[in-house]
Structures are given as C-alpha cells and as structure tokens.
Design a protein around this motif. Structure first.
Motif, PDB file in Angstrom:
ATOM      1  N   ASN A 214       0.851  -1.223   0.173  1.00 23.62           N
ATOM      2  CA  ASN A 214      -0.021   0.030  -0.005  1.00 23.62           C
ATOM      3  C   ASN A 214       0.874   1.410   0.070  1.00 23.62           C
ATOM      4  O   ASN A 214       0.368   2.623  -0.433  1.00 23.62           O
ATOM      5  N   LEU A 215       2.048   1.246   0.291  1.00 20.81           N
ATOM      6  CA  LEU A 215       3.042   2.295   0.338  1.00 20.81           C
ATOM      7  C   LEU A 215       3.256   2.896  -1.075  1.00 20.81           C
ATOM      8  O   LEU A 215       3.706   3.857  -1.220  1.00 20.81           O
ATOM      9  N   ARG A 216       2.870   1.779  -2.112  1.00 23.30           N
ATOM     10  CA  ARG A 216       3.082   2.164  -3.593  1.00 23.30           C
ATOM     11  C   ARG A 216       1.946   2.434  -4.193  1.00 23.30           C
ATOM     12  O   ARG A 216       2.279   2.387  -5.361  1.00 23.30           O
ATOM     13  N   LYS A 217       1.028   2.183  -3.670  1.00 24.44           N
ATOM     14  CA  LYS A 217      -0.586   2.240  -4.368  1.00 24.44           C
ATOM     15  C   LYS A 217      -1.336   3.529  -3.894  1.00 24.44           C
ATOM     16  O   LYS A 217      -1.069   3.955  -2.827  1.00 24.44           O
ATOM     17  N   LYS A 220      -7.179   5.061  -3.227  1.00 25.31           N
ATOM     18  CA  LYS A 220      -8.602   4.738  -3.802  1.00 25.31           C
ATOM     19  C   LYS A 220      -8.816   3.909  -4.790  1.00 25.31           C
ATOM     20  O   LYS A 220      -9.426   3.286  -4.861  1.00 25.31           O
ATOM     21  N   SER A 221      -7.736   3.980  -5.793  1.00 30.52           N
ATOM     22  CA  SER A 221      -7.906   3.204  -6.998  1.00 30.52           C
ATOM     23  C   SER A 221      -7.021   1.864  -6.910  1.00 30.52           C
ATOM     24  O   SER A 221      -7.443   0.867  -7.546  1.00 30.52           O
ATOM     25  N   GLY A 222      -6.152   1.926  -5.954  1.00 32.22           N
ATOM     26  CA  GLY A 222      -5.084   0.533  -5.807  1.00 32.22           C
ATOM     27  C   GLY A 222      -4.077   0.388  -6.793  1.00 32.22           C
ATOM     28  O   GLY A 222      -3.404  -0.519  -7.096  1.00 32.22           O
ATOM     29  N   ASP A 223      -3.885   1.651  -8.010  1.00 33.84           N
ATOM     30  CA  ASP A 223      -2.994   1.503  -8.778  1.00 33.84           C
ATOM     31  C   ASP A 223      -1.593   1.998  -8.281  1.00 33.84           C
ATOM     32  O   ASP A 223      -1.705   2.760  -7.311  1.00 33.84           O
ATOM     33  N   VAL A 224      -0.721   1.294  -8.791  1.00 29.58           N
ATOM     34  CA  VAL A 224       0.926   1.661  -8.310  1.00 29.58           C
ATOM     35  C   VAL A 224       1.136   3.171  -8.724  1.00 29.58           C
ATOM     36  O   VAL A 224       1.036   3.315  -9.948  1.00 29.58           O
ATOM     37  N   ILE A 225       1.601   3.951  -8.016  1.00 25.09           N
ATOM     38  CA  ILE A 225       1.670   5.304  -8.243  1.00 25.09           C
ATOM     39  C   ILE A 225       3.492   5.770  -7.992  1.00 25.09           C
ATOM     40  O   ILE A 225       3.786   6.428  -8.250  1.00 25.09           O
ATOM     41  N   THR A 226       4.431   4.728  -7.448  1.00 27.17           N
ATOM     42  CA  THR A 226       5.440   4.988  -7.028  1.00 27.17           C
ATOM     43  C   THR A 226       6.130   3.864  -6.770  1.00 27.17           C
ATOM     44  O   THR A 226       5.734   2.682  -6.491  1.00 27.17           O
ATOM     45  N   GLU A 227       7.551   3.834  -6.928  1.00 28.09           N
ATOM     46  CA  GLU A 227       8.515   2.627  -6.724  1.00 28.09           C
ATOM     47  C   GLU A 227       9.343   3.026  -5.381  1.00 28.09           C
ATOM     48  O   GLU A 227      10.175   2.275  -5.194  1.00 28.09           O
TER      49      GLU A 227
END
Length: 305
Positions: A214-217, A220-227
C-alpha cells in the motif's frame, strides 16, 4: 554423519552470518564484489565498482518463482503422502532411493502426523506467498539480486519439503505398515498450539506485506503510483523494522518443533542467519535514509535485536 543438506545449509548459515556481520560493521574494508553480491533490494550496494556482477543479476521480482515452485511441490508431496498413509500406496523405489541418497537416513525420526501437519502448514504458507508475489507486492523494476540468491531460494524450498517428509515412516526405512509410528505424545500435545502460533505469524506476515504494498499504491484506485521506499507504520511495524522477517523466524521455529531432525535444524540455522542479517541491514538502511525514522523500533526482535 552429516548428509549433503546438513553440510550445505550449515555452510550457508555460517557464510551468511559471518559475511553479514563483517559487512554490517566493517563494510568500508570489504571488497566491493562481496558487498554487491551479498546485499540487494533497498539496501543494495550503490557504488560504481564490481559492475561485472551485473552479468549475473536477475530482477528481484523473480522471488515469485520460489513460491510458484514450492506451492506445486508441497501440494504434490502432501497429496502423495496422504495416498501413502491413508490409501496404502507404496513409496516408489526411485523416490525412496533419492531420499536415502539425500538424507542418508535409515530409520524414521518423525511420526507420520507431524510430517503431514508440517507439510500442510508449509503448503498454506507457500500458496499465500505465491499470491502475494504475483498479485500483491510491488517490486521496483530497478531492484536486482545476485543469481546466487535466486538459486539458493529454489534449493531452500526443495530442501525444506524433502526434509519434512523424507524422515517420516515409509518414506524412510522399512516399508512395513505394521511398524508405522503415526504419532507421539509430543506431537499430540503440541499440534494445536503450534498450528495456532503458525497461523498467527502467517496472518501477521500477510498484513505486513499488505502494508508494504500500500505504500506504493493509490489509496482509492489501488494503482501503483510510485516505486519509492517510505516508512511503514502499523501493527508489528510499531516494534520492529522487519515484521515479515520476524514472522518468518516464528514460522520456522514452529516447523522445527514439529520436525526436530538434524537436517531441519541445519535449515533452521540458515533461516535464522539469513533473516537476522537482512533485517539488520534493512534497519540500518532505514535509519540512514529517513531522519524521522522511529527511534524505538528494533531490527527484528522487539526490545532485543
């Protein structure tokens, strides 16, 4: 007399324990190729030396192969063991030969119930980890590990399953069903508490990996937004930096109680050395990377280590 698995995992435990200790305390004096080959993931070696090792590096995401393999292997082994014990299948000669060659054991040292229970617990652990690595965890595309880590991981899960069933009745020693030791007092007394502790550690490790993912998602959407790496919070993270490694140690303590053989103890020593050293390196990395990292957290064992 030590068998090949005893020697292999004792060597791994000593090598990882010693190398990890030296790197943690004297990294500046350790050759770059050793550091680069040993460390991976968030605390991987960041220098420009020993770049030749990139030729034998693979994506850390290939961790998932460990659990795909172990899920299938443990499931097949458990089904085969059930067929042998309850449906009176005979252990195939080639399987008996390979187990004897690997473990060099003439008489069973584990009751049938303990082997079946341990295999069942291993199966649910491997299936959950398989799900996590394929469907939950977010591996950074740039994260690599040395090929040796990958190969050792595959060998580890093969050895754990072999050591669990390979010293049980009919899979070891006489094929006389009249002499099968189905259970013993220790197994009957400890089966339930061991299972409860295992399930608790299993669940906590699962929750830990959800927190990591969850730190990388996006919430709301659950999409990966960062690495990028961030400070995890919640549950066992309030006490240690590596709850997943603490849980892994607990899981193997339970398995060792059920399968108290020399070979499984050697595997256990390797697990302890590996989990403790990687937890210490991760803890040091967290403290160096984040100025606001919680000072009350230990590396892997609350209030101790």
């Amino acid at each position: 007399m030590l068998n090949i698995l005893d020697l292999g995992f004792l060597s791994l435990a000593l090598t990882v324990g010693f190398t990890g200790f030296v790197i943690n305390h004297y990294e500046k004096h350790v050759p770059a190729f050793i550091v680069k080959g040993f460390k991976y993931g968030s605390f991987a070696y960041q220098g420009s030396e020993a770049n030749f090792l990139q030729l034998i590096e693979v994506p850390k995401a290939l961790y998932r192969h460990f659990y795909a393999f172990s899920s299938v292997f443990s499931a097949l082994t458990l089904v085969y063991a059930i067929l042998v014990y309850w449906f009176e299948f005979s252990v195939h000669g080639s399987i008996g030969f390979l187990l004897k060659l690997t473990l060099e054991q003439d008489e069973p040292t584990v009751p049938a119930l303990a082997a079946i229970l341990a295999l069942s617990l291993l199966l649910v652990q491997c299936i959950r980890r398989c799900y996590e690595t394929y469907c939950l965890q977010v591996f950074a595309k740039s994260s690599k590990m040395n090929l040796s880590h990958y190969l050792v991981g595959l060998v580890h899960y093969y050895a754990v399953i072999v050591a669990t069933i390979g010293q049980a009745p009919l899979f070891c020693g006489s094929q006389n069903r009249d002499k099968i030791v189905w259970s013993d007092t220790k197994t009957l007394v400890l089966a339930l508490p061991c299972s409860i502790i295992f399930v608790w550690a299993w669940y906590e490790q699962f929750m830990t990996n959800i927190i990591f993912a969850n730190l990388r998602k996006d919430k709301k959407s659950g999409d990966v937004i960062t690495e990028e790496h961030k400070i995890p919070h919640g549950r066992l993270f309030e006490h240690v930096s590596s709850p997943h490694r603490l849980c892994e140690i607990i899981l193997y303590v339970v398995l060792l109680i059920l399968i108290p053989t020399r070979t499984f103890f050697c595997i256990f020593l390797w697990v302890i050395a590996n989990q403790v050293q990687t937890a210490i390196h991760a803890h040091v990395w967290y403290k160096k990377t984040f100025n606001n990292y919680p000072s009350n957290r230990m590396a892997v064992i609350p209030n101790i280590l």
